[in-house]
Design a protein around this motif. Structure first.
Motif, PDB file in Angstrom:
ATOM      1  N   ASN A 187       0.843  -1.180   0.000  1.00 47.08           N
ATOM      2  CA  ASN A 187       0.000   0.000   0.000  1.00 47.08           C
ATOM      3  C   ASN A 187       0.890   1.247   0.000  1.00 47.08           C
ATOM      4  O   ASN A 187       1.809   1.353   0.816  1.00 47.08           O
ATOM      5  CB  ASN A 187      -0.915  -0.021   1.234  1.00 47.08           C
ATOM      6  N   LYS A 188       0.624   2.175  -0.885  1.00 47.80           N
ATOM      7  CA  LYS A 188       1.431   3.389  -1.010  1.00 47.80           C
ATOM      8  C   LYS A 188       1.362   4.243   0.257  1.00 47.80           C
ATOM      9  O   LYS A 188       2.360   4.798   0.707  1.00 47.80           O
ATOM     10  CB  LYS A 188       0.945   4.193  -2.222  1.00 47.80           C
ATOM     11  N   THR A 189       0.194   4.354   0.846  1.00 46.45           N
ATOM     12  CA  THR A 189       0.015   5.170   2.038  1.00 46.45           C
ATOM     13  C   THR A 189       0.004   4.265   3.266  1.00 46.45           C
ATOM     14  O   THR A 189      -0.892   3.447   3.423  1.00 46.45           O
ATOM     15  CB  THR A 189      -1.299   5.971   1.958  1.00 46.45           C
ATOM     16  N   GLN A 190       1.022   4.415   4.105  1.00 41.79           N
ATOM     17  CA  GLN A 190       1.156   3.587   5.293  1.00 41.79           C
ATOM     18  C   GLN A 190       1.307   4.465   6.530  1.00 41.79           C
ATOM     19  O   GLN A 190       1.731   5.621   6.447  1.00 41.79           O
ATOM     20  CB  GLN A 190       2.380   2.692   5.171  1.00 41.79           C
ATOM     21  N   ALA A 191       0.986   3.890   7.688  1.00 45.99           N
ATOM     22  CA  ALA A 191       1.182   4.587   8.951  1.00 45.99           C
ATOM     23  C   ALA A 191       2.674   4.848   9.147  1.00 45.99           C
ATOM     24  O   ALA A 191       3.510   4.023   8.777  1.00 45.99           O
ATOM     25  CB  ALA A 191       0.622   3.765  10.095  1.00 45.99           C
ATOM     26  N   THR A 192       2.995   5.999   9.709  1.00 47.05           N
ATOM     27  CA  THR A 192       4.385   6.373   9.965  1.00 47.05           C
ATOM     28  C   THR A 192       4.555   6.715  11.442  1.00 47.05           C
ATOM     29  O   THR A 192       3.585   6.765  12.201  1.00 47.05           O
ATOM     30  CB  THR A 192       4.796   7.598   9.121  1.00 47.05           C
TER      31      THR A 192
ATOM     32  N   TRP B  53      -0.471   9.016   8.296  1.00 46.27           N
ATOM     33  CA  TRP B  53      -0.476   8.039   7.207  1.00 46.27           C
ATOM     34  C   TRP B  53       0.155   8.747   6.024  1.00 46.27           C
ATOM     35  O   TRP B  53      -0.372   9.749   5.538  1.00 46.27           O
ATOM     36  CB  TRP B  53      -1.897   7.591   6.891  1.00 46.27           C
ATOM     37  N   GLY B  54       1.310   8.249   5.597  1.00 44.60           N
ATOM     38  CA  GLY B  54       2.053   8.960   4.578  1.00 44.60           C
ATOM     39  C   GLY B  54       2.544  10.274   5.171  1.00 44.60           C
ATOM     40  O   GLY B  54       2.678  10.416   6.392  1.00 44.60           O
ATOM     41  N   SER B  55       2.751  11.259   4.324  1.00 45.84           N
ATOM     42  CA  SER B  55       3.290  12.534   4.808  1.00 45.84           C
ATOM     43  C   SER B  55       2.224  13.577   5.097  1.00 45.84           C
ATOM     44  O   SER B  55       2.535  14.623   5.658  1.00 45.84           O
ATOM     45  CB  SER B  55       4.270  13.092   3.775  1.00 45.84           C
ATOM     46  N   ALA B  56       0.950  13.304   4.746  1.00 48.61           N
ATOM     47  CA  ALA B  56      -0.033  14.376   4.866  1.00 48.61           C
ATOM     48  C   ALA B  56      -1.436  13.956   5.283  1.00 48.61           C
ATOM     49  O   ALA B  56      -2.359  14.739   5.167  1.00 48.61           O
ATOM     50  CB  ALA B  56      -0.099  15.141   3.545  1.00 48.61           C
ATOM     51  N   ILE B  57      -1.625  12.736   5.780  1.00 48.14           N
ATOM     52  CA  ILE B  57      -2.953  12.322   6.240  1.00 48.14           C
ATOM     53  C   ILE B  57      -2.882  12.046   7.737  1.00 48.14           C
ATOM     54  O   ILE B  57      -2.058  11.245   8.187  1.00 48.14           O
ATOM     55  CB  ILE B  57      -3.462  11.062   5.504  1.00 48.14           C
ATOM     56  N   VAL B  58      -3.744  12.720   8.487  1.00 47.98           N
ATOM     57  CA  VAL B  58      -3.877  12.453   9.916  1.00 47.98           C
ATOM     58  C   VAL B  58      -5.033  11.462  10.037  1.00 47.98           C
ATOM     59  O   VAL B  58      -6.166  11.784   9.675  1.00 47.98           O
ATOM     60  CB  VAL B  58      -4.175  13.742  10.715  1.00 47.98           C
ATOM     61  N   GLY B  59      -4.727  10.265  10.512  1.00 53.50           N
ATOM     62  CA  GLY B  59      -5.728   9.207  10.556  1.00 53.50           C
ATOM     63  C   GLY B  59      -6.015   8.728  11.960  1.00 53.50           C
ATOM     64  O   GLY B  59      -5.206   8.899  12.880  1.00 53.50           O
ATOM     65  N   PHE B  60      -7.189   8.094  12.094  1.00 55.02           N
ATOM     66  CA  PHE B  60      -7.647   7.584  13.378  1.00 55.02           C
ATOM     67  C   PHE B  60      -8.171   6.168  13.179  1.00 55.02           C
ATOM     68  O   PHE B  60      -9.016   5.930  12.321  1.00 55.02           O
ATOM     69  CB  PHE B  60      -8.763   8.478  13.933  1.00 55.02           C
ATOM     70  N   GLY B  61      -7.675   5.238  13.979  1.00 55.72           N
ATOM     71  CA  GLY B  61      -8.116   3.862  13.869  1.00 55.72           C
ATOM     72  C   GLY B  61      -7.556   3.177  12.630  1.00 55.72           C
ATOM     73  O   GLY B  61      -6.771   3.756  11.877  1.00 55.72           O
TER      74      GLY B  61
ATOM     75  N   GLY C 212     -10.009   9.988   8.625  1.00 56.20           N
ATOM     76  CA  GLY C 212      -8.868  10.886   8.691  1.00 56.20           C
ATOM     77  C   GLY C 212      -9.114  12.142   7.891  1.00 56.20           C
ATOM     78  O   GLY C 212     -10.185  12.339   7.317  1.00 56.20           O
ATOM     79  N   PHE C 213      -8.078  12.995   7.854  1.00 57.66           N
ATOM     80  CA  PHE C 213      -8.173  14.241   7.105  1.00 57.66           C
ATOM     81  C   PHE C 213      -6.794  14.683   6.650  1.00 57.66           C
ATOM     82  O   PHE C 213      -5.770  14.227   7.161  1.00 57.66           O
ATOM     83  CB  PHE C 213      -8.838  15.344   7.947  1.00 57.66           C
ATOM     84  N   SER C 214      -6.807  15.603   5.688  1.00 58.74           N
ATOM     85  CA  SER C 214      -5.575  16.192   5.188  1.00 58.74           C
ATOM     86  C   SER C 214      -5.853  17.585   4.651  1.00 58.74           C
ATOM     87  O   SER C 214      -6.890  17.816   4.027  1.00 58.74           O
ATOM     88  CB  SER C 214      -4.992  15.329   4.063  1.00 58.74           C
ATOM     89  N   SER C 215      -4.942  18.489   4.896  1.00 58.47           N
ATOM     90  CA  SER C 215      -5.042  19.817   4.304  1.00 58.47           C
ATOM     91  C   SER C 215      -4.481  19.734   2.892  1.00 58.47           C
ATOM     92  O   SER C 215      -3.304  19.430   2.704  1.00 58.47           O
ATOM     93  CB  SER C 215      -4.238  20.825   5.134  1.00 58.47           C
TER      94      SER C 215
ATOM     95  N   ALA D 252      -7.856  -8.344  -4.096  1.00 63.95           N
ATOM     96  CA  ALA D 252      -7.911  -9.532  -4.953  1.00 63.95           C
ATOM     97  C   ALA D 252      -7.008 -10.627  -4.391  1.00 63.95           C
ATOM     98  O   ALA D 252      -6.002 -10.349  -3.741  1.00 63.95           O
ATOM     99  CB  ALA D 252      -7.474  -9.163  -6.362  1.00 63.95           C
ATOM    100  N   GLY D 253      -7.383 -11.850  -4.643  1.00 61.34           N
ATOM    101  CA  GLY D 253      -6.568 -12.985  -4.236  1.00 61.34           C
ATOM    102  C   GLY D 253      -6.607 -13.275  -2.746  1.00 61.34           C
ATOM    103  O   GLY D 253      -5.699 -13.904  -2.209  1.00 61.34           O
ATOM    104  N   GLY D 254      -7.615 -12.770  -2.048  1.00 68.47           N
ATOM    105  CA  GLY D 254      -7.757 -13.047  -0.628  1.00 68.47           C
ATOM    106  C   GLY D 254      -6.857 -12.226   0.277  1.00 68.47           C
ATOM    107  O   GLY D 254      -6.787 -12.462   1.475  1.00 68.47           O
ATOM    108  N   LYS D 255      -6.158 -11.256  -0.275  1.00 68.16           N
ATOM    109  CA  LYS D 255      -5.277 -10.412   0.523  1.00 68.16           C
ATOM    110  C   LYS D 255      -6.072  -9.254   1.123  1.00 68.16           C
ATOM    111  O   LYS D 255      -7.214  -9.017   0.756  1.00 68.16           O
ATOM    112  CB  LYS D 255      -4.141  -9.881  -0.347  1.00 68.16           C
ATOM    113  N   THR D 256      -5.452  -8.543   2.052  1.00 64.16           N
ATOM    114  CA  THR D 256      -6.117  -7.380   2.653  1.00 64.16           C
ATOM    115  C   THR D 256      -5.198  -6.170   2.608  1.00 64.16           C
ATOM    116  O   THR D 256      -3.973  -6.307   2.634  1.00 64.16           O
ATOM    117  CB  THR D 256      -6.524  -7.643   4.125  1.00 64.16           C
ATOM    118  N   GLY D 257      -5.817  -5.007   2.554  1.00 68.48           N
ATOM    119  CA  GLY D 257      -5.100  -3.750   2.643  1.00 68.48           C
ATOM    120  C   GLY D 257      -5.467  -3.062   3.942  1.00 68.48           C
ATOM    121  O   GLY D 257      -6.440  -3.435   4.605  1.00 68.48           O
ATOM    122  N   GLU D 258      -4.695  -2.053   4.316  1.00 68.80           N
ATOM    123  CA  GLU D 258      -4.968  -1.305   5.536  1.00 68.80           C
ATOM    124  C   GLU D 258      -4.846   0.193   5.269  1.00 68.80           C
ATOM    125  O   GLU D 258      -3.964   0.633   4.532  1.00 68.80           O
ATOM    126  CB  GLU D 258      -3.970  -1.668   6.635  1.00 68.80           C
ATOM    127  N   ILE D 259      -5.731   0.947   5.915  1.00 69.83           N
ATOM    128  CA  ILE D 259      -5.704   2.406   5.870  1.00 69.83           C
ATOM    129  C   ILE D 259      -6.390   2.896   7.142  1.00 69.83           C
ATOM    130  O   ILE D 259      -7.035   2.104   7.838  1.00 69.83           O
ATOM    131  CB  ILE D 259      -6.390   2.963   4.580  1.00 69.83           C
TER     132      ILE D 259
END
Length: 135
Positions: A4-9, A47-55, A73-76, A62-69
């Protein structure tokens, strides 16, 4: 598997908020940070350099895999404040209809100013959106 391109940091959300140059926008985002913290009961995470996320929201890929985000959240952004995770659940539409002045995009809600919307409705929307995605 593609990551996933956008990950928790480990970056501090308060530091990101301080970088928002426009004073009114920075104040709105700081207030939004507190509103989302209160509504979710979760601490803010970058999350990434500009998203403030909660939870955390896990979603199927596809293929039974999962993503996370982040669940919500919000971003200016250049033109607006983008709010993430507030659409796509049963109770969203009636709340969005009474929210106040906003725009919608694919999965996002956009605000010019926090004063343009009803803060009580926004907090209810955040709470219900967050609860609809609990892991």
């Amino acid at each position: 598997m593609t990551e996933n391109k956008t990950q928790a940091t480990q970056a501090e959300p308060a530091d990101y908020l301080e970088t928002i140059a426009d004073t009114a926008r920075r104040t709105d985002c700081q207030a939004l940070n507190e509103l989302m913290r209160r509504a979710t009961g979760e601490p803010p995470v970058m999350w990434g350099s500009a998203i403030v996320g909660f939870g955390l929201h896990r979603y199927p890929l596809a293929g039974g895999k999962t993503g996370e985000i982040c669940a919500v959240g919000f971003s200016s952004r250049a033109a607006d404040i983008a709010l993430y995770g507030l659409t796509g659940f049963d109770e969203a539409e009636p709340l969005l209809e009474t929210l106040g002045k906003h725009k919608r995009g694919k999965g996002c809600v956009y605000l010019k100013r926090l004063a343009d919307v009803d803060a009580g409705v926004l907090e209810q929307l955040v709470t219900q959106a967050f609860n609809s995605k609990k892991v």
